[in-house]
Write an enzyme that holds these catalytic residues in place. Structure first.
Site, PDB file in Angstrom:
ATOM      1  N   ARG A 226       0.864  -1.188   0.000  1.00  0.00           N
ATOM      2  CA  ARG A 226       0.000   0.000   0.000  1.00  0.00           C
ATOM      3  C   ARG A 226       0.895   1.231   0.000  1.00  0.00           C
ATOM      4  O   ARG A 226       1.951   1.242   0.675  1.00  0.00           O
ATOM      5  CB  ARG A 226      -0.906   0.045   1.240  1.00  0.00           C
ATOM      6  CG  ARG A 226      -2.143  -0.828   1.169  1.00  0.00           C
ATOM      7  CD  ARG A 226      -3.142  -0.332   0.108  1.00  0.00           C
ATOM      8  NE  ARG A 226      -4.363  -1.123   0.021  1.00  0.00           N
ATOM      9  CZ  ARG A 226      -4.581  -2.111  -0.862  1.00  0.00           C
ATOM     10  NH1 ARG A 226      -3.653  -2.453  -1.735  1.00  0.00           N
ATOM     11  NH2 ARG A 226      -5.738  -2.752  -0.872  1.00  0.00           N
ATOM     12  N   HIS A 274      -1.199  -0.010  -9.947  1.00  0.00           N
ATOM     13  CA  HIS A 274      -1.939  -0.908  -9.041  1.00  0.00           C
ATOM     14  C   HIS A 274      -2.450  -2.144  -9.800  1.00  0.00           C
ATOM     15  O   HIS A 274      -3.630  -2.473  -9.769  1.00  0.00           O
ATOM     16  CB  HIS A 274      -3.093  -0.162  -8.356  1.00  0.00           C
ATOM     17  CG  HIS A 274      -3.536  -0.855  -7.079  1.00  0.00           C
ATOM     18  ND1 HIS A 274      -3.979  -0.169  -5.962  1.00  0.00           N
ATOM     19  CD2 HIS A 274      -3.594  -2.161  -6.735  1.00  0.00           C
ATOM     20  CE1 HIS A 274      -4.297  -1.031  -5.010  1.00  0.00           C
ATOM     21  NE2 HIS A 274      -4.070  -2.246  -5.466  1.00  0.00           N
TER      22      HIS A 274
HETATM   23  P1  NDP Z   1      -2.240 -10.848   5.193  1.00  0.00           P
HETATM   24  O1  NDP Z   1      -3.168 -10.222   6.161  1.00  0.00           O
HETATM   25  O2  NDP Z   1      -2.377 -12.294   4.860  1.00  0.00           O
HETATM   26  O3  NDP Z   1      -0.721 -10.627   5.673  1.00  0.00           O
HETATM   27  C1  NDP Z   1      -0.297  -9.450   6.268  1.00  0.00           C
HETATM   28  C2  NDP Z   1       1.104  -9.655   6.801  1.00  0.00           C
HETATM   29  O4  NDP Z   1       1.562  -8.421   7.368  1.00  0.00           O
HETATM   30  C3  NDP Z   1       1.172 -10.694   7.906  1.00  0.00           C
HETATM   31  O5  NDP Z   1       2.374 -11.421   7.816  1.00  0.00           O
HETATM   32  C4  NDP Z   1       1.182  -9.835   9.174  1.00  0.00           C
HETATM   33  O6  NDP Z   1       1.800 -10.442  10.296  1.00  0.00           O
HETATM   34  C5  NDP Z   1       2.000  -8.667   8.710  1.00  0.00           C
HETATM   35  N1  NDP Z   1       1.767  -7.493   9.550  1.00  0.00           N
HETATM   36  C6  NDP Z   1       0.626  -6.804   9.733  1.00  0.00           C
HETATM   37  N2  NDP Z   1       0.811  -5.801  10.622  1.00  0.00           N
HETATM   38  C7  NDP Z   1       2.104  -5.878  10.999  1.00  0.00           C
HETATM   39  C8  NDP Z   1       2.899  -5.123  11.903  1.00  0.00           C
HETATM   40  N3  NDP Z   1       2.404  -4.101  12.596  1.00  0.00           N
HETATM   41  N4  NDP Z   1       4.193  -5.482  12.061  1.00  0.00           N
HETATM   42  C9  NDP Z   1       4.707  -6.528  11.368  1.00  0.00           C
HETATM   43  N5  NDP Z   1       4.001  -7.270  10.494  1.00  0.00           N
HETATM   44  C10 NDP Z   1       2.712  -6.954  10.310  1.00  0.00           C
HETATM   45  O7  NDP Z   1      -2.342  -9.971   3.863  1.00  0.00           O
HETATM   46  P2  NDP Z   1      -2.048 -10.413   2.348  1.00  0.00           P
HETATM   47  O8  NDP Z   1      -0.726 -11.091   2.317  1.00  0.00           O
HETATM   48  O9  NDP Z   1      -3.205 -11.103   1.766  1.00  0.00           O
HETATM   49  O10 NDP Z   1      -1.959  -8.976   1.643  1.00  0.00           O
HETATM   50  C11 NDP Z   1      -0.989  -8.006   2.034  1.00  0.00           C
HETATM   51  C12 NDP Z   1      -1.338  -6.676   1.414  1.00  0.00           C
HETATM   52  O11 NDP Z   1      -1.078  -6.685   0.005  1.00  0.00           O
HETATM   53  C13 NDP Z   1      -2.827  -6.295   1.475  1.00  0.00           C
HETATM   54  O12 NDP Z   1      -3.167  -5.781   2.754  1.00  0.00           O
HETATM   55  C14 NDP Z   1      -2.919  -5.245   0.399  1.00  0.00           C
HETATM   56  O13 NDP Z   1      -2.632  -3.973   0.952  1.00  0.00           O
HETATM   57  C15 NDP Z   1      -1.805  -5.619  -0.595  1.00  0.00           C
HETATM   58  N6  NDP Z   1      -2.333  -6.074  -1.888  1.00  0.00           N
HETATM   59  C16 NDP Z   1      -1.938  -5.392  -3.011  1.00  0.00           C
HETATM   60  C17 NDP Z   1      -2.355  -5.798  -4.260  1.00  0.00           C
HETATM   61  C18 NDP Z   1      -1.880  -5.099  -5.481  1.00  0.00           C
HETATM   62  O14 NDP Z   1      -2.336  -5.404  -6.581  1.00  0.00           O
HETATM   63  N7  NDP Z   1      -0.952  -4.182  -5.376  1.00  0.00           N
HETATM   64  C19 NDP Z   1      -3.274  -6.941  -4.419  1.00  0.00           C
HETATM   65  C20 NDP Z   1      -3.624  -7.573  -3.172  1.00  0.00           C
HETATM   66  C21 NDP Z   1      -3.162  -7.153  -1.965  1.00  0.00           C
HETATM   67  P3  NDP Z   1       1.199 -11.776  10.935  1.00  0.00           P
HETATM   68  O15 NDP Z   1       1.525 -12.867   9.927  1.00  0.00           O
HETATM   69  O16 NDP Z   1       1.926 -11.934  12.205  1.00  0.00           O
HETATM   70  O17 NDP Z   1      -0.283 -11.550  11.069  1.00  0.00           O
END
Ligand code: NDP
Length: 311
Positions: A226, A274
């Site tokens: 993001r 995007h």
């Molecule tokens: P998930 O919710 O599966 O994974 C999020 C990851 O971020 C997890 O490993 C989580 O940790 C970690 N995380 C969240 N908060 C923190 C923090 N404060 N400190 C450290 N680690 C943190 O999301 P997805 O993998 O499905 O997607 C990730 C992002 O990709 C989406 O939120 C979206 O913004 C973006 N996206 C972009 C697209 C594009 O076309 N550009 C398409 C789809 C998604 P933990 O494992 O411990 O929970």
């Protein structure tokens, strides 16, 4: 009794999604009716995008779960009328697309492909041979559905991968880091940094002058997560100083990226609009149907959003 599934996605998408959802729900053994037009008090499940027709969840009195078509849910969790369980999109299509996009951009920077694409000037120069992938450190911030899959694909190519997440993990197949010290380690080793974090209060402007300065000089940043994960002024300054060699950015604080934004003309920035990955109706419908079937069996949702963490 037949389940009522409201399709509350963006206008125009129902033509694509309707048949896939109907097929996937039947395939999951569910007797269900999918429509864009169901009285709120009769809706059992909602397939949802913030760009669809629903902004107030209050009238949906028997709603059992909301199935987001998006993986990033920062706009949805900001809606205070939503009190029902919410699932992110975590289908195979989104994952496969992100793995392909991240792998391509990591390989581009790893191999220095631009040198040859831009250098077709008739001169045969002694080339710089890139290191093997196993001598290239890649760090992925965010090892959820997408970050884990990208890290695993890069590991299979031989890259030396470490991931950073909120909670430590033992099943990634590559090194797992967490916490403030883990972040420092992940940045310090990141010749290539991939951002796949969700946008939350804790991740906003995680990438600043200070965190960029922890990275090796001449590192690459790839952001399909993001836009606001990055402080744009800090990244532009680090690019100008050569601390960061190149940034490949798919997401931005303002989208569409305004025509006069400095990223467009910057020689060390690649902008993609995007498109890193997208939700595709066939695999998304399968995921939605699987999740509804789980709730009907009393099982927890897959990819359920934690209301406290807001992702
Ligand atoms: P998930 O919710 O599966 O994974 C999020 C990851 O971020 C997890 O490993 C989580 O940790 C970690 N995380 C969240 N908060 C923190 C923090 N404060 N400190 C450290 N680690 C943190 O999301 P997805 O993998 O499905 O997607 C990730 C992002 O990709 C989406 O939120 C979206 O913004 C973006 N996206 C972009 C697209 C594009 O076309 N550009 C398409 C789809 C998604 P933990 O494992 O411990 O929970």
């Amino acid at each position: 009794m037949s389940l009522n599934i409201l399709f509350a996605g963006a206008p125009g998408k129902f033509a694509d999604y309707g048949p896939h959802l109907t097929h996937a729900l039947r395939h999951a053994g569910l007797d269900a009716h999918v429509s864009r037009d169901i009285a709120p008090e009769e809706v059992d499940y909602m397939v949802y995008e913030p760009t669809g027709q629903v902004s107030d969840f209050t009238p949906f009195t028997r709603l059992r779960a909301v199935l987001s078509l998006w993986a990033g849910v920062e706009d949805i969790v900001a809606n205070t009328t939503l009190t029902q369980p919410l699932a992110r999109m975590a289908d195979t299509g989104l994952r496969e697309g992100m793995v392909e996009w991240v792998t391509a951009h990591v390989l581009r920077h790893h191999l220095g492909i631009d040198t040859h694409i831009r250098g077709q000037d008739g001169q045969w120069r002694a080339g710089v041979i890139p290191p093997l992938a196993r001598h290239r450190s890649v760090s992925i911030l965010g090892t959820g559905a997408l970050g884990a899959a990208c890290g695993q694909a890069l590991s299979r190519l031989g890259f030396d991968v470490a991931g950073w997440s909120r909670r430590p993990k033992s099943d990634l197949g590559f090194a797992s880091l967490s916490g403030a010290e883990g972040l420092k380690k992940a940045l310090a080793r990141a010749e290539i940094l991939v951002l796949l974090l969700p946008l939350t209060a804790k991740t906003t402007h995680l990438i600043t002058t200070e965190t960029l300065a922890l990275m090796p000089s001449g590192a690459f940043v790839i952001n399909p997560g993001r836009g606001p994960l990055i402080d744009d002024d800090a990244l532009l300054a680090a690019l100008d100083a050569g601390q960061i060699a190149h940034a490949t950015l798919d997401v931005f604080a303002t989208e569409p990226l305004p025509p006069d934004h400095p990223y467009w003309a910057h020689p060390r920035v690649t902008v993609t609009p995007h498109i890193a990955s997208a939700t595709r109706p066939d695999t998304a419908a399968e995921f939605v149907a699987r999740n509804i079937a789980r709730v009907e069996k009393g099982l927890p949702l897959l990819a359920q959003v934690d209301p406290a963490e807001k992702y």
